[in-house]
Design a protein around this motif. Sequence first.
Motif, PDB file in Angstrom:
ATOM      1  N   LYS A  55      -5.974   3.749  -6.315  1.00  0.00           N
ATOM      2  CA  LYS A  55      -7.339   3.230  -6.322  1.00  0.00           C
ATOM      3  C   LYS A  55      -8.186   3.980  -5.301  1.00  0.00           C
ATOM      4  CE  LYS A  55      -5.534  -1.415  -7.345  1.00  0.00           C
ATOM      5  NZ  LYS A  55      -6.092  -1.634  -8.676  1.00  0.00           N
ATOM      6  N   LYS A 103       0.847  -1.185   0.000  1.00  0.00           N
ATOM      7  CA  LYS A 103       0.000   0.000   0.000  1.00  0.00           C
ATOM      8  C   LYS A 103       0.885   1.238   0.000  1.00  0.00           C
ATOM      9  CE  LYS A 103      -3.807   2.283   2.377  1.00  0.00           C
ATOM     10  NZ  LYS A 103      -4.774   2.253   3.494  1.00  0.00           N
ATOM     11  N   ASN A 112      -2.972   6.766  -0.334  1.00  0.00           N
ATOM     12  CA  ASN A 112      -4.430   6.809  -0.293  1.00  0.00           C
ATOM     13  C   ASN A 112      -4.969   7.703  -1.394  1.00  0.00           C
ATOM     14  OD1 ASN A 112      -5.192   5.400   2.409  1.00  0.00           O
ATOM     15  ND2 ASN A 112      -3.543   6.804   2.971  1.00  0.00           N
TER      16      ASN A 112
END
Length: 224
Positions: free
Chosen positions: A204, A2, A5
């Motif tokens: 995303k 990840k 954000n």
Amino acid sequence: VKAGNASMSIVQTTRHGKPAYRGSLVTRGNKRVDDIFVLRDTLLCYSGTDLAPMYFRKGAHEGKRYTVDEVKFSYQNGKCIVDQQRTLRGNTDKHHDEMPVCVYDMLSILLQARSYDPTEYKPGQKILFSMATGRAVEKQTLIYRRKENYKAENGVTYRCLVFSLVEYVGEEKKEKEVITFYITDDRNHLPVRLDMYLNFGSAKAFLTDIKGNRHPLTSIVKER
């Protein structure tokens, strides 16, 4: 891994005293990957309630490069007038175009796609449109991919329509996906998932909650 954000929102508002929709998309890389590639993108658009674009701005800090694209749309004598500029390292290039068709930007085309009636669409069907990139008005292609059931972050599974914004690169004009987005297969056409393909990976955004929907959510396949 990840790497950051992304968040997207669409609200009803006004611009210069006229009713409008304001769309925003923000992507932020985290410290884990800043040493490899810095990503700080902020996109903003205003569209009229008829979905005609009014204004677009993109501030993009990607790697060691920071650019600001700004586009202003106006309409006169049946033409879409597009004034756009790109600022890079203190230098600004400006462009003026007058088009006989409506011109969109990266965010307003998502709003426009939500207004389409896909009843007769078949997978692979292409929708051609003109888009302002900050440097020019270019022909772009939106492709209807398929219907797909997708479980959103709120735990609800929706029947979705999947579209891709693509570009064609190289001498062979090989298809390259830029953005893929999922919208509910009902009259709301709410965005459920958004995938943006970057130089070093992807960003995303996912639906987390729905409030104030105008039409029944007939696309729900399975409740949480």
